[in-house]
Design a protein around this motif. Structure first.
Motif, PDB file in Angstrom:
ATOM      1  N   LEU A 203      -3.855  -8.694   2.235  1.00 50.97           N
ATOM      2  CA  LEU A 203      -4.304  -9.336   0.997  1.00 50.97           C
ATOM      3  C   LEU A 203      -5.468  -8.598   0.337  1.00 50.97           C
ATOM      4  O   LEU A 203      -6.149  -9.145  -0.508  1.00 50.97           O
ATOM      5  CB  LEU A 203      -4.735 -10.786   1.301  1.00 50.97           C
ATOM      6  CG  LEU A 203      -3.609 -11.750   1.628  1.00 50.97           C
ATOM      7  CD1 LEU A 203      -4.157 -13.072   2.134  1.00 50.97           C
ATOM      8  CD2 LEU A 203      -2.740 -11.985   0.400  1.00 50.97           C
ATOM      9  N   HIS A 204      -5.720  -7.369   0.760  1.00 51.86           N
ATOM     10  CA  HIS A 204      -6.821  -6.625   0.142  1.00 51.86           C
ATOM     11  C   HIS A 204      -6.281  -5.615  -0.892  1.00 51.86           C
ATOM     12  O   HIS A 204      -5.081  -5.420  -1.003  1.00 51.86           O
ATOM     13  CB  HIS A 204      -7.652  -5.905   1.212  1.00 51.86           C
ATOM     14  CG  HIS A 204      -6.824  -5.105   2.159  1.00 51.86           C
ATOM     15  ND1 HIS A 204      -6.646  -5.456   3.469  1.00 51.86           N
ATOM     16  CD2 HIS A 204      -6.092  -3.991   1.980  1.00 51.86           C
ATOM     17  CE1 HIS A 204      -5.863  -4.569   4.050  1.00 51.86           C
ATOM     18  NE2 HIS A 204      -5.509  -3.679   3.155  1.00 51.86           N
TER      19      HIS A 204
ATOM     20  N   GLY B 197     -11.961 -14.594   7.929  1.00 55.51           N
ATOM     21  CA  GLY B 197     -11.062 -14.551   6.767  1.00 55.51           C
ATOM     22  C   GLY B 197      -9.947 -13.569   7.061  1.00 55.51           C
ATOM     23  O   GLY B 197      -9.777 -12.559   6.374  1.00 55.51           O
TER      24      GLY B 197
ATOM     25  N   GLY C 293      -6.808 -13.638   6.777  1.00 57.20           N
ATOM     26  CA  GLY C 293      -5.617 -13.533   5.915  1.00 57.20           C
ATOM     27  C   GLY C 293      -4.339 -13.674   6.710  1.00 57.20           C
ATOM     28  O   GLY C 293      -4.170 -14.620   7.493  1.00 57.20           O
TER      29      GLY C 293
ATOM     30  N   PRO D 296      -9.626 -20.551   6.869  1.00 55.46           N
ATOM     31  CA  PRO D 296      -9.713 -21.930   6.369  1.00 55.46           C
ATOM     32  C   PRO D 296      -8.428 -22.399   5.686  1.00 55.46           C
ATOM     33  O   PRO D 296      -8.307 -23.558   5.323  1.00 55.46           O
ATOM     34  CB  PRO D 296     -10.842 -21.850   5.343  1.00 55.46           C
ATOM     35  CG  PRO D 296     -10.787 -20.450   4.840  1.00 55.46           C
ATOM     36  CD  PRO D 296     -10.236 -19.589   5.930  1.00 55.46           C
TER      37      PRO D 296
ATOM     38  N   PHE E 149     -13.688 -23.256   7.412  1.00 51.34           N
ATOM     39  CA  PHE E 149     -14.540 -22.344   6.648  1.00 51.34           C
ATOM     40  C   PHE E 149     -15.534 -21.749   7.637  1.00 51.34           C
ATOM     41  O   PHE E 149     -15.982 -22.439   8.560  1.00 51.34           O
ATOM     42  CB  PHE E 149     -15.307 -23.112   5.559  1.00 51.34           C
ATOM     43  CG  PHE E 149     -14.445 -23.560   4.421  1.00 51.34           C
ATOM     44  CD1 PHE E 149     -14.052 -22.657   3.449  1.00 51.34           C
ATOM     45  CD2 PHE E 149     -14.032 -24.879   4.306  1.00 51.34           C
ATOM     46  CE1 PHE E 149     -13.260 -23.050   2.386  1.00 51.34           C
ATOM     47  CE2 PHE E 149     -13.240 -25.279   3.251  1.00 51.34           C
ATOM     48  CZ  PHE E 149     -12.851 -24.370   2.294  1.00 51.34           C
ATOM     49  N   TYR E 150     -15.921 -20.518   7.401  1.00 50.93           N
ATOM     50  CA  TYR E 150     -16.906 -19.874   8.282  1.00 50.93           C
ATOM     51  C   TYR E 150     -18.200 -20.695   8.281  1.00 50.93           C
ATOM     52  O   TYR E 150     -18.866 -20.820   9.301  1.00 50.93           O
ATOM     53  CB  TYR E 150     -17.171 -18.456   7.773  1.00 50.93           C
ATOM     54  CG  TYR E 150     -17.944 -17.585   8.725  1.00 50.93           C
ATOM     55  CD1 TYR E 150     -17.564 -17.457  10.061  1.00 50.93           C
ATOM     56  CD2 TYR E 150     -19.057 -16.870   8.289  1.00 50.93           C
ATOM     57  CE1 TYR E 150     -18.279 -16.630  10.929  1.00 50.93           C
ATOM     58  CE2 TYR E 150     -19.762 -16.041   9.145  1.00 50.93           C
ATOM     59  CZ  TYR E 150     -19.360 -15.930  10.466  1.00 50.93           C
ATOM     60  OH  TYR E 150     -20.060 -15.116  11.331  1.00 50.93           O
ATOM     61  N   GLU E 151     -18.503 -21.249   7.126  1.00 50.51           N
ATOM     62  CA  GLU E 151     -19.722 -22.047   6.987  1.00 50.51           C
ATOM     63  C   GLU E 151     -19.720 -23.232   7.951  1.00 50.51           C
ATOM     64  O   GLU E 151     -20.778 -23.728   8.336  1.00 50.51           O
ATOM     65  CB  GLU E 151     -19.848 -22.601   5.550  1.00 50.51           C
ATOM     66  CG  GLU E 151     -20.030 -21.557   4.460  1.00 50.51           C
ATOM     67  CD  GLU E 151     -18.717 -21.076   3.859  1.00 50.51           C
ATOM     68  OE1 GLU E 151     -17.733 -20.934   4.612  1.00 50.51           O
ATOM     69  OE2 GLU E 151     -18.682 -20.812   2.650  1.00 50.51           O
TER      70      GLU E 151
ATOM     71  N   CYS F 223     -13.312  -8.374   5.920  1.00 52.57           N
ATOM     72  CA  CYS F 223     -12.546  -7.497   5.029  1.00 52.57           C
ATOM     73  C   CYS F 223     -12.173  -8.297   3.798  1.00 52.57           C
ATOM     74  O   CYS F 223     -11.304  -9.169   3.861  1.00 52.57           O
ATOM     75  CB  CYS F 223     -11.263  -7.010   5.701  1.00 52.57           C
ATOM     76  SG  CYS F 223     -11.552  -5.777   6.924  1.00 52.57           S
TER      77      CYS F 223
ATOM     78  N   TYR G 102     -16.197 -14.692  -0.589  1.00 53.91           N
ATOM     79  CA  TYR G 102     -15.839 -16.109  -0.718  1.00 53.91           C
ATOM     80  C   TYR G 102     -16.812 -17.041   0.012  1.00 53.91           C
ATOM     81  O   TYR G 102     -16.714 -18.252  -0.105  1.00 53.91           O
ATOM     82  CB  TYR G 102     -14.441 -16.356  -0.120  1.00 53.91           C
ATOM     83  CG  TYR G 102     -13.344 -15.590  -0.809  1.00 53.91           C
ATOM     84  CD1 TYR G 102     -12.909 -15.963  -2.080  1.00 53.91           C
ATOM     85  CD2 TYR G 102     -12.731 -14.500  -0.197  1.00 53.91           C
ATOM     86  CE1 TYR G 102     -11.905 -15.259  -2.719  1.00 53.91           C
ATOM     87  CE2 TYR G 102     -11.723 -13.790  -0.828  1.00 53.91           C
ATOM     88  CZ  TYR G 102     -11.314 -14.174  -2.089  1.00 53.91           C
ATOM     89  OH  TYR G 102     -10.322 -13.480  -2.718  1.00 53.91           O
TER      90      TYR G 102
HETATM   91  C1  LIG Z   1      -8.618 -11.470   0.058  1.00 57.71           C
HETATM   92  S1  LIG Z   1      -8.245 -12.280   1.549  1.00 57.71           S
HETATM   93  C2  LIG Z   1      -8.496 -10.972   2.743  1.00 57.71           C
HETATM   94  C3  LIG Z   1      -7.679 -11.202   3.983  1.00 57.71           C
HETATM   95  C4  LIG Z   1      -7.764 -10.115   5.043  1.00 57.71           C
HETATM   96  N1  LIG Z   1      -9.085  -9.973   5.579  1.00 57.71           N
HETATM   97  C5  LIG Z   1      -7.290  -8.811   4.484  1.00 57.71           C
HETATM   98  O1  LIG Z   1      -8.094  -7.869   4.378  1.00 57.71           O
HETATM   99  O2  LIG Z   1      -6.087  -8.700   4.165  1.00 57.71           O
HETATM  100  C6  LIG Z   1      -9.639 -13.348   1.794  1.00 57.71           C
HETATM  101  C7  LIG Z   1      -9.622 -14.148   3.083  1.00 57.71           C
HETATM  102  O3  LIG Z   1     -10.839 -14.901   3.186  1.00 57.71           O
HETATM  103  C8  LIG Z   1     -10.536 -16.210   3.610  1.00 57.71           C
HETATM  104  N2  LIG Z   1     -11.632 -17.101   3.217  1.00 57.71           N
HETATM  105  C9  LIG Z   1     -11.907 -17.589   1.983  1.00 57.71           C
HETATM  106  N3  LIG Z   1     -12.996 -18.386   2.037  1.00 57.71           N
HETATM  107  C10 LIG Z   1     -13.418 -18.371   3.321  1.00 57.71           C
HETATM  108  C11 LIG Z   1     -14.499 -19.024   4.016  1.00 57.71           C
HETATM  109  N4  LIG Z   1     -15.364 -19.796   3.364  1.00 57.71           N
HETATM  110  N5  LIG Z   1     -14.604 -18.825   5.353  1.00 57.71           N
HETATM  111  C12 LIG Z   1     -13.742 -18.008   6.000  1.00 57.71           C
HETATM  112  N6  LIG Z   1     -12.718 -17.373   5.402  1.00 57.71           N
HETATM  113  C13 LIG Z   1     -12.562 -17.557   4.078  1.00 57.71           C
HETATM  114  C14 LIG Z   1      -9.206 -16.513   2.977  1.00 57.71           C
HETATM  115  O4  LIG Z   1      -8.523 -17.578   3.601  1.00 57.71           O
HETATM  116  C15 LIG Z   1      -8.502 -15.170   3.191  1.00 57.71           C
HETATM  117  O5  LIG Z   1      -7.953 -15.115   4.470  1.00 57.71           O
END
Ligand SMILES: C[S@@+](CC[C@H](N)C(=O)[O-])C[C@H]1O[C@@H](n2cnc3c(N)ncnc32)[C@H](O)[C@@H]1O
Length: 291
Positions: free
Chosen positions: A33-34, A75, A77, A97, A119-121, A135, A140
């Motif tokens: 998803l990047h 996160g 993905g 999340p 959520f990481y938070e 990554c 977010y």
């Molecule tokens: C653009 S995608 C990147 C996914 C993966 N790391 C990659 O590089 O393909 C963003 C990721 O961040 C996660 N995300 C969004 N808000 C988040 C949060 N508050 N805590 C943890 N993960 C979060 C989303 O669910 C998603 O998996």
């Protein structure tokens, strides 16, 4: 403290990522998803986006500091980066999340990892890791929380590894959202026991994906949206008129945001900055960060 409800903004971001994951996988065989990393010689074409994404993973992996054994992929993905890391012999836990993406990652990774669905938070664990990996997920997460949670979950001597978009500290913000402002990030991180040990600016290598994205908006999304409006107008003329009037402000805003340009590579380079940052918890050495 458990968060009870996702905000509207978080729900729309989550839906955006889900749509991106479904369409990307189906039409372009994308696993990640990047934005990807466009190496010299890789032709900037949508059919090569999956190759640019593979290059991004190679770039990430090649910057993991020696001695790291346990990684928290925040996160995660679709779980594809975690899969690569597991295959390389790292122990990896993930944070996701989003139930849809968590399911995808779970199917791929099985019982080789633990996925914290939160959520990481909101994450709580007594585990301590050698590295926290973000990554394209750092943007977010609430800045202060992202840093304090990472401080909590890292072993002494562990690494904070961020590869993500940041906002440049210039006037105006262009049409593109996303990314903590660099100045704010430096200000926050200076209050934590993290020392910068590596910083690579990869804005030039990621910006071409913005041209592809803008091209898709112009040549696919825009004409399909026009066709949908024409279809509804011919079938339900009065209802279409009422809806267009009722939601005129939202339609105007979406039109301006997505369909009037300003989201290509040059705009990206002007307003955004894509950085790899590697910080060491309690390290001594430091390098100068990007401006
Ligand atoms: C653009 S995608 C990147 C996914 C993966 N790391 C990659 O590089 O393909 C963003 C990721 O961040 C996660 N995300 C969004 N808000 C988040 C949060 N508050 N805590 C943890 N993960 C979060 C989303 O669910 C998603 O998996």
């Amino acid at each position: 403290m458990k968060r009870k409800k996702k905000t509207k903004k978080e729900i729309s971001r989550e839906l955006g990522l889900e749509v991106g994951s479904i369409c990307g996988r189906y039409f372009l065989k994308l696993k990640h998803l990047h934005y990807g990393y466009w190496t010299n010689g890789l032709e900037v074409d949508v059919s090569n986006l999956h190759l640019a994404q593979d290059e991004y993973v190679k770039f990430i992996v090649s910057h993991i500091p020696d001695g790291v054994k346990t990684i928290l992929d925040v996160g995660c993905g679709t779980g594809e980066i975690a899969e690569t890391l597991l295959n390389m012999g790292y122990e990896v836990d993930c944070v996701s999340p989003c139930p849809f993406l968590k399911k995808q990652a779970g199917q791929l990774l099985g019982d080789r990892t633990h996925i914290f669905e939160c959520f990481y938070e909101d994450m709580a664990t007594s585990n301590r890791y050698d590295m926290a990996l973000f990554c394209e997920s750092f943007q977010y997460i609430d800045l202060e929380q992202a840093l304090s949670k990472t401080d909590e979950f890292l072993k002494n001597g562990g690494y904070l590894f961020i590869c993500d978009v940041f906002g440049r500290d210039i006037k105006g913000k262009g049409m593109m959202g996303g990314g903590h402002k660099l100045g704010k990030f430096y200000e926050h991180i200076s209050r934590f026991p993290f020392r910068l040990i590596e910083n690579v600016d990869i804005t030039e290598k990621t910006a071409p994906s913005m041209d592809l994205f803008e091209d898709a908006l112009e040549n696919v999304v825009h004409p399909v949206a026009d066709l949908a409006v024409r279809f509804f107008k011919s079938r339900y003329p009065i209802a279409t008129k009422i809806l267009k009037w009722k939601y005129r402000k939202k339609i105007e805003k979406a039109h301006k945001k997505y369909l009037e340009g300003g989201r290509g590579g040059e705009d990206f380079k002007k307003y955004k900055s894509y950085q790899l940052f590697v910080y060491k918890k309690d390290a001594q050495e430091q390098v100068q960060p990007a401006k």
